[in-house]
Design an enzyme around this catalytic site. Sequence first.
Site: not given
Ligand code: G6P
Length: 609
Positions: A79, A104, A486, A489, A604
């Site tokens: 990413w 990282g 939702k 995205e 994610k």
């Molecule tokens: C990313 C994901 C989201 C998630 C957010 C927080 O943006 O695409 O779906 O809600 O991170 O992630 P976490 O693992 O801390 O819930």
Amino acid sequence: MCGIIGYSGSYSGSFCAQKILLDGLEQLEYRGYDSAGVALQGENGELFLRKKAGRVSVLREACEVAPVNARCGIGHTRWATHGGVNDVNAHPHSCGRVTLIHNGIIENYHEIIAAFGFAGRLHSETDTEVAACLLDYLYQGDPFDALRQAVDILTGSYAFCILFADQPGKIFCIRNVSPLVAAHNESGSFVASDLTALIAYGKSYFVVPEETVMTLSAEGISICDLSGKTVQPEILTVDWDVESAQKGGYPHYMIKEINEQPEALQNTVRPRLRNDLPDFSEEGIPDALLSCCENITIIACGTAMYAGMVGKALMEQTVKIPVSVHIASEFRYDTPLIDSRTLTIVISQSGETIDTLAALRLAKDCGSPTLAIVNVKGSTIARESDYVLYTHAGPEIAVASTKAYTVQLAVLYLLTCRLALLRGCFSQEQGQEFISALLSSSEAMEQMIRQDQMIREAVKMVKRSDHAFFIGRGLDYAFSLEGALKLKEISYIHAEAYAAGELKHGTIALIEEKMPVIALATQEKIFAKTISNVREVRARGAAVILIVKEGAQVDPDVYDIRIDLPVRKDEFAVFPAAASLQLLAYYTSDAKGLNVDKPRNLAKSVTVE
Ligand code: G6P
């Protein structure tokens, strides 16, 4: 953010390490998917490097043209942070005798380039290649020594897997913040960013400790701290299986995960009930933590933060305790007004989101007791917070979070009930009634998912539009924030949620003919007010999709499509409402032919700031 995998072993089969790495990268692709690469090491240390912009499938095609029969290798799915998306910036990166992959950000890479004169050696625009140059520079035949020195120089977050040309069959790993898990079985040793890539090879694993050097070979895994002392990791057992991490006959992970919500909710609530009331004593959470705090601060990112917004609305109305919700990336650079009287709750599906982790550390520094609501066992946030309540959603693979949101809510509802009991806001009977309504929410979700005809009708209206608004008041506003997230995205439709009463202070100027407005009106005490706001947008030509509780009396002139939630109590409307909004986003994305599970530009697990 970025997925990494390494394997060293004796796995027999035509392409051994190559196959394991590519299969693993496919499982990890949800962590990042703009380019991918593998480095395979032959018996004598010779290196075969393949890297490609695009999905893992593009890399797989390239690898299958000239398969390499090696027993050791590392792989990466990227990413992009530093440098654009192209073959050169894809990992692995090599410099001299060193080849590595990284998850990282190396924050001081500019300084390192200047201090060591690396500019002429670099081919990519990445921070990672600088680390490869640094290790090659420091390496005098002892990988441990080079890594120990590198740790003193590098700042930032990292998980590295490294091959040295003169150490065939060995992978060296080191991490700071960014996650790594590892496992060994009779076929060899494995390391990866997360378990989804390893689950096919066994159920035992461990979280790689920070500030250690781990060495993987076909024979086993050794770990020592930076003073050279052997470290024994804590062996954990996975409580889900390969099928849980696969699509199981569904066309997408997202729809599979939407369908898994009723069960996940039960799995999260039931084990914590004694006498039909929530009890966290087995998890070591003292009642005093909940009964003595004067206020609550909730910190999270994305969907987890929106779960926190629902938690705030619910706790304040039920327990009358002040609750503030903060975006983690803002909280950490604000002036935190918290101390030992504040209970800080951090919410994270992955347990690795870097901003949430940093905010957790800041809260601890301020003397606030911390409680984490986390889905991934043994994750950094789970380990660092004073107390943890795990959600039991199983692995969530689709980038758009669904079942993790539901179970985060479930834990917030359990906490609210416990707070209310301890603070005299609920009698035992009221508590039991509340819990029984929470448990029956899974049935309401199931029903919502089964009867999705009206949602499919709404999709026809939404998919044609470039914009959509979600409106609601109180708890409805809190749910609509997640509904809008939702939709945007995964369908790329610009969607915003507004507190319905605020519309007329500007936003209503944007309403035009046929613009979809998804209006939530599930809360009795503000029902009439919300319906008035719905009339205001309808009068200006909006196409209204109205979401109400079953049986609500509404003039049919007010809406174009009505979606009924099978729920009686206002506080529990969020569960079927969440399912309906998730399905709306899912079917819209699918109808537009988009990649539902891997929307553009997202990942994610966000392990960069
Ligand atoms: C990313 C994901 C989201 C998630 C957010 C927080 O943006 O695409 O779906 O809600 O991170 O992630 P976490 O693992 O801390 O819930």
